[in-house]
Design a protein around this motif. Structure first.
Motif, PDB file in Angstrom:
ATOM      1  N   ALA A  89       0.798  -0.993   0.073  1.00 12.35           N
ATOM      2  CA  ALA A  89      -0.076  -0.137  -0.129  1.00 12.35           C
ATOM      3  C   ALA A  89       0.903   1.387  -0.158  1.00 12.35           C
ATOM      4  CB  ALA A  89      -0.906   0.107   1.194  1.00 12.35           C
ATOM      5  N   GLN A  90       2.096   1.194   0.491  1.00 11.21           N
ATOM      6  CA  GLN A  90       2.750   2.453   0.699  1.00 11.21           C
ATOM      7  C   GLN A  90       3.805   2.663  -0.642  1.00 11.21           C
ATOM      8  OE1 GLN A  90       4.814   5.723   2.275  1.00 11.21           O
ATOM      9  NE2 GLN A  90       3.053   4.736   3.064  1.00 11.21           N
ATOM     10  N   SER A  91       3.899   1.861  -1.626  1.00  6.68           N
ATOM     11  CA  SER A  91       4.855   1.740  -2.705  1.00  6.68           C
ATOM     12  C   SER A  91       4.650   2.981  -3.673  1.00  6.68           C
ATOM     13  CB  SER A  91       4.933   0.519  -3.468  1.00  6.68           C
ATOM     14  OG  SER A  91       3.929   0.126  -3.972  1.00  6.68           O
ATOM     15  N   GLU A  92       3.186   2.950  -4.049  1.00 10.91           N
ATOM     16  CA  GLU A  92       3.141   4.082  -5.113  1.00 10.91           C
ATOM     17  C   GLU A  92       3.551   5.634  -4.449  1.00 10.91           C
ATOM     18  OE1 GLU A  92       0.725   2.078  -4.074  1.00 10.91           O
ATOM     19  OE2 GLU A  92       0.035   0.651  -5.881  1.00 10.91           O
ATOM     20  N   PHE A  93       3.075   5.811  -3.062  1.00  7.87           N
ATOM     21  CA  PHE A  93       3.115   7.241  -2.447  1.00  7.87           C
ATOM     22  C   PHE A  93       4.555   7.493  -2.304  1.00  7.87           C
ATOM     23  CE2 PHE A  93      -1.020   5.433  -1.177  1.00  7.87           C
ATOM     24  CZ  PHE A  93      -1.924   6.368  -1.393  1.00  7.87           C
ATOM     25  N   GLN A  94       5.427   6.382  -2.099  1.00 14.22           N
ATOM     26  CA  GLN A  94       6.770   6.595  -1.941  1.00 14.22           C
ATOM     27  C   GLN A  94       7.439   6.961  -3.197  1.00 14.22           C
ATOM     28  OE1 GLN A  94       9.345   6.130   0.638  1.00 14.22           O
ATOM     29  NE2 GLN A  94       7.779   5.852   2.209  1.00 14.22           N
ATOM     30  N   SER A  95       6.970   6.600  -4.326  1.00 13.09           N
ATOM     31  CA  SER A  95       7.520   6.697  -5.592  1.00 13.09           C
ATOM     32  C   SER A  95       7.292   8.061  -5.934  1.00 13.09           C
ATOM     33  CB  SER A  95       6.926   5.882  -6.651  1.00 13.09           C
ATOM     34  OG  SER A  95       7.282   4.333  -6.245  1.00 13.09           O
ATOM     35  N   LEU A  96       5.990   8.627  -5.793  1.00 11.52           N
ATOM     36  CA  LEU A  96       5.630   9.768  -6.240  1.00 11.52           C
ATOM     37  C   LEU A  96       6.253  11.044  -5.395  1.00 11.52           C
ATOM     38  CD1 LEU A  96       1.599   9.169  -7.029  1.00 11.52           C
ATOM     39  CD2 LEU A  96       3.514   9.025  -8.453  1.00 11.52           C
ATOM     40  N   ALA A  97       6.339  10.673  -4.116  1.00 15.88           N
ATOM     41  CA  ALA A  97       6.809  11.485  -3.032  1.00 15.88           C
ATOM     42  C   ALA A  97       8.419  11.997  -3.672  1.00 15.88           C
ATOM     43  CB  ALA A  97       6.854  11.168  -1.773  1.00 15.88           C
ATOM     44  N   MET A  98       9.037  10.665  -3.864  1.00 17.12           N
ATOM     45  CA  MET A  98      10.562  10.955  -4.267  1.00 17.12           C
ATOM     46  C   MET A  98      10.459  11.810  -5.798  1.00 17.12           C
ATOM     47  SD  MET A  98      12.748   9.683  -1.853  1.00 17.12           S
ATOM     48  CE  MET A  98      12.625   8.370  -0.647  1.00 17.12           C
ATOM     49  N   GLN A  99       9.409  11.400  -6.505  1.00 16.83           N
ATOM     50  CA  GLN A  99       9.342  12.416  -7.732  1.00 16.83           C
ATOM     51  C   GLN A  99       9.186  13.788  -7.526  1.00 16.83           C
ATOM     52  OE1 GLN A  99       6.003  11.338 -10.202  1.00 16.83           O
ATOM     53  NE2 GLN A  99       7.064  11.544 -12.017  1.00 16.83           N
ATOM     54  N   ALA A 100       8.094  14.064  -6.608  1.00 19.22           N
ATOM     55  CA  ALA A 100       7.705  15.472  -6.406  1.00 19.22           C
ATOM     56  C   ALA A 100       9.072  16.026  -5.658  1.00 19.22           C
ATOM     57  CB  ALA A 100       6.685  15.466  -5.625  1.00 19.22           C
ATOM     58  N   ILE A 101       9.623  15.375  -4.802  1.00 19.93           N
ATOM     59  CA  ILE A 101      10.648  16.426  -3.929  1.00 19.93           C
ATOM     60  C   ILE A 101      11.865  16.246  -4.840  1.00 19.93           C
ATOM     61  CG2 ILE A 101      11.622  16.619  -1.973  1.00 19.93           C
ATOM     62  CD1 ILE A 101       8.440  17.089  -2.017  1.00 19.93           C
ATOM     63  N   LEU A 102      12.317  15.057  -5.112  1.00 16.86           N
ATOM     64  CA  LEU A 102      13.942  14.915  -5.656  1.00 16.86           C
ATOM     65  C   LEU A 102      13.914  14.711  -7.090  1.00 16.86           C
ATOM     66  CD1 LEU A 102      14.032  13.787  -2.528  1.00 16.86           C
ATOM     67  CD2 LEU A 102      15.987  12.426  -3.509  1.00 16.86           C
ATOM     68  N   GLY A 103      12.897  14.732  -7.967  1.00 13.01           N
ATOM     69  CA  GLY A 103      13.062  14.896  -9.346  1.00 13.01           C
ATOM     70  C   GLY A 103      13.182  13.272  -9.640  1.00 13.01           C
TER      71      GLY A 103
END
Lengths: 348, 348
Positions: A147-161
């Motif tokens: 359940a956490q995996s997509e949120f982790q991926s999107l957060a790293m995309q939004a913050i770190l590019g």
């Protein structure tokens, strides 16, 4: 009957309204906002009233209350953890939270927190990676596709590019689900058939598996120089994901050492195992990553202040939207001493 | 969008619905029922998970969480205490509570608890008096005529067959209010102009004043043989109502000694001051009143198990009534691992 006063009504954000609010704000924007709120609270870490969570254990799970306060607002989260629930079609973890005004003691927000916790956990990971991941990190191995995996991926995309996410789960159906959910994200999604394949070329390794035992999702020889490990899944006594050898070679950063030593990866290490508190990295009083070859580890277990930041954010954001209802939760007699009179008048 | 499953919906009892429920059941019946539920839980006292309350203090008040569990259900109450609130037209104390299923960790009831706490506090006093007051006690002095006074009077009437209540408060307006509220109760209501007048002929003396200091509402020479003192108002450090001399002459009964020694009347006494736990009197393993001339004191501060009993009762009673609404408080994706998919589908 007279209506209760405004202060006696508590705004409530349901799951349905939380989903509407996320889409109204936009998930990328919300993750960025949550990082900003958490970072602001970590900068003033010292003024928080920090209590270890209050846990009630049973044979099949745990129910916890996680309270904290900054002196102006008071927040707590109710959260359960029942690994056996999934097999019964129920959530392993459900949560709700409350924010109150310290000056009056009156609640000012009640909200679902299952979705909100997923968002704040991802935001917390991205905030840590912002300070700890090697410069230019653009590829993440995502080990554990629950359940956490997509949120982790999107957060790293939004913050770190982040540009690429390499998915692995021992259950291929979980990986298929995550890949499907991330198909329109703009991330390059790579399905991997082993942890070893997943970590190829990744500067960030996120582990978020659900095994409730001392597992070795990452073995010592898998982790090379210059990597940031974001370890999410080790979050209770007896549950870890990393081989101790990795911990010996890494510099370890934590939220609240008193809690992490019990619940985190470092429960495998001696009680005086050296760690750095992340809030000190954020304020500049401790060093984060000091060279490109260093292995950094964020040993994340989740702390009450992160939930507090998320509650503050929802209070601020939901105010001028239709995404809440008001609950008549606080008795409000005209004369505070006349509770009985209020009750009697309701009979009529 | 699919509707959440029944387990994801949490019944919520608002203040308005609680008042309807009280009138639906009848206040006397409800007080009797609450006594029965509390008594049942006191009989199985030893199996409860007992934690001291978790308090967050500020200059102007306190916010507390009071959790407990019997292994099947888990309950907690949120309660604030802000004495300065009254002057601002707000409640000194507001409360709400939650009951959850230990097996799943899912909440099963959310309810207002300001009114419910008033009712359970009165039921608790009546339960103690049932075991401790002299046989045939029919007259009570009620010193302090605030929000709790009518509930105390009605509970003693419903459980003990009280016939007369003698009201005193340093503020005559409070006494007038209580007398007005009790006018149709069937009790003989006597308005008194001093504590000395109030205690004349009373076998039960209830003190429930709001002074936040070590006050002497009852002085030593006021309390004669054969009286039961029900001391409600001393309930936090620095707040007591009785002269220490009374404690020396009385046999003192308490809820949970660890908490009462900090918050109750006995905070004035040495740490080893002898007390009897009320649950032991109820199970028969300790003696209650042993002779008519004895002075008994119930040093009541309120304990989490009493709230738990009240929550259990409301859960059982509200089920088949219209006096609740269902809150969509728990995220409930079809596939527990697919929280993100649930969020995405809500966009459509």
């Amino acid at each position: 009957m007279t209506q209760p006063s405004a202060k006696a009504l508590v705004p409530f954000v349901s799951v349905d309204n939380m989903m509407r609010l996320v889409h109204h704000i936009g998930i990328d924007q919300m993750l960025q906002d949550l990082v900003a709120y958490i970072e602001e609270d970590f900068r003033r870490w010292e003024l928080f009233d920090k209590t270890p969570r209050v846990a009630s254990h049973s044979d099949v799970g745990v129910i916890e209350l996680m309270p904290t306060s900054d002196g102006e607002a008071y927040g707590f989260k109710y959260v359960n953890g029942h690994p056996k629930n999934t097999a019964e079609g129920l959530q392993t973890v459900t949560a709700f939270g409350l924010l109150a005004d310290v000056y009056t003691g009156y609640p000012v927000l009640l909200t679902e927190m299952t979705l909100l916790t997923a968002l704040r956990t991802a935001a917390m990971s991205a905030l840590a990676a912002k300070y700890l991941a090697p410069k230019g990190a653009d590829t993440m191995a995502m080990i554990g596709n629950g359940a956490q995996s997509e949120f982790q991926s999107l957060a790293m995309q939004a913050i770190l590019g982040l540009k690429s996410v390499r998915l692995y789960d021992k259950d291929p159906a979980a990986t298929q689900k995550a890949a499907r959910n991330l198909a329109d994200s703009g991330l390059d999604v790579v399905i991997c058939s082993s942890p070893e394949e997943a970590i190829q070329g990744a500067q960030i390794i996120t582990t978020c598996t659900a095994d409730k035992q001392n597992a070795k999702i990452l073995t010592d020889n898998m982790v090379g120089a210059g990597v940031h490990i974001n370890a999410i899944g080790g979050d209770c006594p007896g549950k870890t994901e990393l081989a101790p050898g990795i911990l010996s070679r890494a510099d370890t950063f934590v939220e609240y050492p008193e809690q992490t030593r019990i619940e985190g990866e470092i429960q495998q290490m001696p009680a005086d195992f050296p760690v750095t508190e992340l809030w000190q990295v954020i304020t500049g009083s401790a060093q984060g990553r000091r060279d490109p070859a260093q292995i950094t580890l964020f040993d994340s277990v989740g702390f009450a202040i992160e939930d507090f930041s998320a509650l503050r954010y929802i209070r601020d954001k939901v105010r001028d939207t239709p995404y809440h209802i008001d609950l008549d939760m606080l008795a409000d007699p005209d004369d505070p001493r006349d509770l009985f009179g209020m009750l009697q008048r309701a009979k009529a």
